[in-house]
Design an enzyme around this catalytic site. Sequence first.
Site, PDB file in Angstrom:
ATOM      1  N   HIS A  37     -45.519  -8.257   3.481  1.00  0.00           N
ATOM      2  CA  HIS A  37     -44.264  -8.231   2.716  1.00  0.00           C
ATOM      3  C   HIS A  37     -43.591  -6.868   2.831  1.00  0.00           C
ATOM      4  O   HIS A  37     -42.371  -6.774   2.973  1.00  0.00           O
ATOM      5  CB  HIS A  37     -44.537  -8.541   1.242  1.00  0.00           C
ATOM      6  CG  HIS A  37     -45.203  -9.873   1.022  1.00  0.00           C
ATOM      7  ND1 HIS A  37     -45.812 -10.215  -0.157  1.00  0.00           N
ATOM      8  CD2 HIS A  37     -45.345 -10.935   1.841  1.00  0.00           C
ATOM      9  CE1 HIS A  37     -46.290 -11.437  -0.054  1.00  0.00           C
ATOM     10  NE2 HIS A  37     -46.034 -11.893   1.140  1.00  0.00           N
ATOM     11  N   CYS A  43     -34.682 -14.807  19.100  1.00  0.00           N
ATOM     12  CA  CYS A  43     -34.695 -14.024  17.866  1.00  0.00           C
ATOM     13  C   CYS A  43     -36.065 -13.375  17.681  1.00  0.00           C
ATOM     14  O   CYS A  43     -37.094 -14.022  17.849  1.00  0.00           O
ATOM     15  CB  CYS A  43     -34.393 -14.947  16.677  1.00  0.00           C
ATOM     16  SG  CYS A  43     -34.492 -14.136  15.080  1.00  0.00           S
TER      17      CYS A  43
END
Length: 747
Positions: free
Chosen positions: A364, A677
Amino acid sequence: MVSDRQTSSRRLLGRLKQALAEPAEGQERLDRITRLIAEEMHTPVCSIYLFRDEETLELCATEGLKAEAVHKTRMRMGEGLVGRVAASTKPINTGNAPSEAGFRYMPETGEEIYSAFLGVPIQRLGEKLGVLVVQSKEQKAYVDDEVYALEVVAMVLAEMTELGAFIGEGAAMAAPHQHPVMVRGNVGQEGAAMGQVFLHEPRVVVTNPFADDAEAELSRLQQAVDKLRISVDEMLTGADDADKDQRDVLEAYRMFANSKGWMRRMEADINRGLSAEAAVEKEQTAARVRMQQVPDPYLRERLHDLDDLSNRLLRLLTGQGTDSGVEMPEDPVLVARNIGPGELLAYGRGLKAIVLEEGSVGSHAAIVARALAIPLVINADRITTEALNGDRVLVDGDQGIVHLRPEESVTAAFRDKMAMMTKAQERYASIRRVPATTVYGPTIRLDMNAGLMADLPSLRSSGAEGVGLFRTELQFLVRSKLPSRGELAALYSRVLDAAEGKRVVFRTLDIGSDKVLPYMKPQDEPNPALGWRAIRVGLDKPGVMRMQLQAMIRGAAGRPLTIMFPFVAQFEEFLAARRALLAEMEREERLGHVLPQKLEIGAMLETPSLAFAPKHFFEEADFISVGGNDLKQFFFAADRENERVRRRYDTLNVSFLTFLEWIVMRCRETKTPLSFCGEDAGRPVEALCFAAMGFRALSMRPASIGPVKHLLRRSNLAEVREIIDEARATGMQSVRPAVMDWLRQQG
């Protein structure tokens, strides 16, 4: 009533305190300590081994062994009984040392006449500092009281070693926190920065491990524990509206805070002569050691709770690291063991760089750092031990290197590097508004990746043509509970407002694997990267997916809307997700809500299986985006979280480029728009090769658009394709060397 055992320990600690208080060089102090331990424990031998480097222990002082062996006898981690104690961080207590597995005879010490051996680790909060040993001729194991007494002394030695009490001529340990240190970690986010250390959770330094008045220390401990329990109760009260999983975690937290066993052990340590904070840290060290040895992730998390509670208790006892502590400097480089996304977002873009002792490229913290474009180094071993608030620090995110308290020559070279980077950015700024048209065409569309509102200003400053990927999971990860539909709709509306008409591709919730929501029960999966994640969670939990799709439709407020589903592995998953979205469109229309002016529905191709889906899939999808990060790890069977293997396989490997060519061909056959991407899209050489293989759209972090555009505008794709084809024809494993040679020839 104080027992004989406690009196003996206090007497030993009292003498140790006196020895450490007297002025002396490091070696003299060590000699005194070994002598007094031998006297108090009525044992002929006491020796102190300290780490000379991460793998080598050195005999630094002894009472009873040959004096000439000091600073000459060395052993590797795990070698001999002393090395075994260091490696396992567990005591070894035996009455017949030569019969023990791994025993190593060191003739230069003269220890062959001693049978009994007791060795305990000298460690502080999981950091290994050395080994304390006593030996005797009698073939008899040391009793529990003696083992405990030696462990307490080892803990005090660890504290004093940390404070530099043994620095001096002949000592193995270098003075802590004074000399330049270079720490090698791993790249979490590229970039370079210089500034001052700001510790996320400053280490509490126990300056006095001894206590003369046990009653006063017991009272201090009780008062601090009472405050701690009140703060934990307040956390629970504030979480009344939390879900069951959250409350379970906080209840476990409260259980530890009220643990009688934890309190009893700390009180016993104080009665034997330790200060309140030293007693807390002794228990914290034991918890850290257990944490490293427990394989069960749930139990490890519970031990982490105990570790965190110990930190809070130490701050209450010492006042260190509280609100009255160090203020954030003007050029802060955040240093932490690890950090959650919410805490990191609270610091914001004011950080110059982030250095973590733990972490992973998909954590995260790494996701948020990339969103904020802040250089990040992860797995920087011992950085929280080495760094102090205010230390000068240089962070090279491109190489994964951190320089603490650097010498002037290193600082000068680093300044030169940053000046060159600034100059390059100025050059890229000059081409911000021109298209990425290659020599003799074609033009490549360059989009940016985003995940926060704070990213959107980069649309204008970077020259991006749109947002090729908006990660919607960040709004779920940084909250303590599930966001509401209204909150999400308002956010998506603000994103489209900020985009000012440019295309934004919203990727639906991509959770699971390394991205676990704090309010979602973790799934015990042997391989979460290949488990219940992304579209699989969405299809199994349709309520959450429906709510997010409704929020996107309402947030569009009549404007064009582009939605992409992540981690699609087979055609049926895409069809099911597409049906769910179209059903929500019909429902919103029945409710009288404004529908998007135009709707595009696409898929992220992250699994090799989807490249071989039926032709009908490519016809149904309005667009496809190759998710390079996941696709590469599955193609090479190399976990991108595993530092041992993730760099073994080159993106420009011939096999991978040939596979990408197959995807380009299939999309070209059905005229399906295709983009690439991921991190590799933002690396200029890789981006050039993708364009040469047929990709006409790339999506990357904003800071990469300038360098990629600069190279594309100077390159002839037909020539690059010839180089790639020639390399493939000659049997090369990677086209990188050939492409780099061509680029050098082009100047």
